[in-house]
Design an enzyme around this catalytic site. Structure first.
Site, mmCIF file in Angstrom:
data_model
loop_
_atom_site.group_PDB
_atom_site.id
_atom_site.type_symbol
_atom_site.label_atom_id
_atom_site.label_comp_id
_atom_site.label_asym_id
_atom_site.label_seq_id
_atom_site.Cartn_x
_atom_site.Cartn_y
_atom_site.Cartn_z
ATOM 1 N N ASP A 1 3.112 1.293 12.721
ATOM 2 C CA ASP A 1 1.307 2.057 13.795
ATOM 3 C C ASP A 1 2.471 1.965 15.138
ATOM 4 O O ASP A 1 1.908 1.861 16.152
ATOM 5 C CB ASP A 1 0.363 1.192 14.082
ATOM 6 N N ASP B 1 7.535 -0.543 15.039
ATOM 7 C CA ASP B 1 7.124 -0.644 13.831
ATOM 8 C C ASP B 1 6.109 0.175 13.310
ATOM 9 O O ASP B 1 6.285 1.649 13.911
ATOM 10 C CB ASP B 1 5.934 -2.036 13.700
ATOM 11 N N SER C 1 -0.168 -0.944 9.276
ATOM 12 C CA SER C 1 1.080 -1.687 10.185
ATOM 13 C C SER C 1 2.335 -1.216 9.159
ATOM 14 O O SER C 1 2.849 -0.084 9.241
ATOM 15 C CB SER C 1 0.772 -2.614 11.069
ATOM 16 N N ASP D 1 2.910 0.453 17.528
ATOM 17 C CA ASP D 1 2.494 -0.728 18.773
ATOM 18 C C ASP D 1 3.494 -2.267 18.865
ATOM 19 O O ASP D 1 3.236 -2.980 20.041
ATOM 20 C CB ASP D 1 0.900 -1.416 18.649
#
Length: 454
Positions: A245, A243, A99, A247
């Site tokens: 990743d 961010d 992440s 999501d």
């Protein structure tokens, strides 16, 4: 390698420094354990742009295939794109990402078929136990017949599914600056936004897991400074930051001012309720603004308050049949997306809401942003339990004060509230305070901090 799994298996996922804390040899064992615990005949995997991600993902696939499981690799993807594949293919999934963590980290976010979460109470503890046993014994016995590993591109299908959930056909032209932070937004945004009446100004779309421009964590104000400046320079209608990743999404208005994730939660909740005939359950965690349950009730919905954390939100979404859920950390969950979180779908809702009327974003979100909030303030403490007890003792028994201990400690009065909750991984207490005006909020915040840091 010798691994301390207590350091890398967290409450909701696997995360640690590569190769110091885990490596491809351990990823093979995680793949085998995931296959065993899910009992699946097939799984799907994906990975982000970190240098270690392709190798770790392929090692995981080898471990699962050795247990007789067929693996579909969708390759480079955002975390919500992996959830899409898990839902659309009805397969358990594994996403390789850390992440927003720095470049040396990597991790695995796992889910069951239909993007159902895997956490400590839903399989992660069993996966850890198996891996620990195999580290000592040399690994599991292979299946009689090895599974296959095949590749599949899901990006176009993912984008089409998202666009099918939001009516963007009649929006006015908008100019939007997107900061991908060298993360997976740079991979997904061009396809998702293709064909929409948008002038896209891309920032840091080059996939680079070393994050050369800034950390891919827009929750830290320092990491949206570039976006804010660019929005003002371009005269854009809004800015969006993802961010690492992709999501989570964060929004800034036409002035470059951050829009509270609680305001985005309230805005999207009102739209989802309208889509469902003014009825439905909306989940919000206990550090979201009072604005959220107010807006939900005003639009005919039923607000349900829950603990902080995606496993709690997803469990409550499934239990209550909720149509939408939001967290103040900018995670947004949709029934139409297998109860999983997708920042991209939230971004499309913002674009649809803004483009469906003539006013600026600042005016649009003002109706959803009704209180003064402190944001999350972390304090390092020696004794989390003792400090929480001190806060409880200071407020308990005061007239007009309500206390609850759903997640940490929440103290509420008629015109303010604050929550203090311990970190699960660090010696921290996290404070969030809100009041009807800035002066009251500052007073409440400072009084709570004095006790926490006392």
């Amino acid at each position: 390698m010798t691994a301390d799994l207590s350091q890398i298996v967290k409450a909701y996922d696997v995360r640690g420094v590569v190769p110091d804390q885990w490596d491809e040899s351990l990823a093979v064992l995680f793949g085998a354990a995931f296959a065993r615990v899910t009992g699946a005949r097939a799984i799907v995997t994906g990975h982000d742009m970190r240098p270690s991600s392709p190798g770790l993902s392929r090692a995981f696939a080898r471990g699962a295939a050795a247990q007789g499981v067929d693996v579909t690799e969708i390759g480079l993807c955002s975390t919500d794109q992996l959830y899409y594949a898990s839902g659309a293919l009805d397969l358990p999934g594994a996403m390789f990402t850390a992440s927003h963590n720095p470049a040396q980290y990597n991790g695995i976010k796992m889910c069951r078929a239909g993007a159902a979460p895997v956490g400590q109470d839903t399989g992660l503890a069993e996966i850890r136990e198996l891996v620990e046993s195999w580290v000592d014994s040399g690994g599991p016995a292979p299946a009689d017949t090895e599974g296959t590993i095949t590749q599949r591109d899901s990006l176009e299908d993912y984008a089409a599914h998202l666009r099918s959930l939001v009516d963007l056909a009649s929006i006015r032209p908008l100019k939007v600056v997107v900061d991908a932070g060298n993360g997976m937004g740079g991979h997904t945004v061009p396809t998702v936004f293709a064909g929409l009446p948008l002038t896209l100004v891309p920032m840091y779309f080059e996939l680079d897991g070393t994050f050369p421009n800034h950390e891919a964590n827009p929750l830290d104000p320092a990491n949206i400074v570039d976006l804010q400046k660019r929005v003002r320079e371009e005269g854009a209608d809004l800015g969006i930051a993802f961010d690492g990743d992709a999501d989570r999404c964060f929004v800034v208005d036409e002035h470059g001012d951050p829009v509270s994730p609680s305001a985005i939660t309230a805005l999207v909740a009102s739209r989802e309720l309208a889509k469902h005939g003014g009825k439905g359950v909306i989940i919000h965690n206990l550090i979201t603004s009072w604005s959220v349950p107010e807006v939900v009730r005003e639009n005919g919905g039923t607000p349900v308050r829950t603990r902080v954390g995606h496993s709690f939100i997803k469990a409550e979404m499934a239990r209550s049949g909720a149509i939408f859920g939001g967290e103040h950390s900018a995670h947004y969950y949709f029934k139409d997306f297998w109860n999983a979180d997708t920042g991209m779908l939230a971004a499309l809702h913002v674009l649809a809401a803004l483009g469906g009327q003539e006013g600026p974003l600042s005016a649009l979100v003002a109706q959803y942003d009704r209180y003064a909030g402190s944001g999350e303030i972390n304090s390092t403490v020696d004794d989390q339990t003792g400090r929480l007890a001190a806060i409880k003792a200071a407020y308990e028994g005061r007239e007009g004060i309500e206390l609850d201990e759903l997640d940490g400690l929440t103290i509420a009065a008629a015109d303010w509230w604050f929550n203090v909750r311990p970190s699960n991984t660090e010696p921290l207490l996290r404070l969030n305070a809100e009041a009807k005006d800035e002066t009251t909020m500052a007073k409440v915040r400072d009084e709570a901090l004095a006790i926490i840091r006392g």
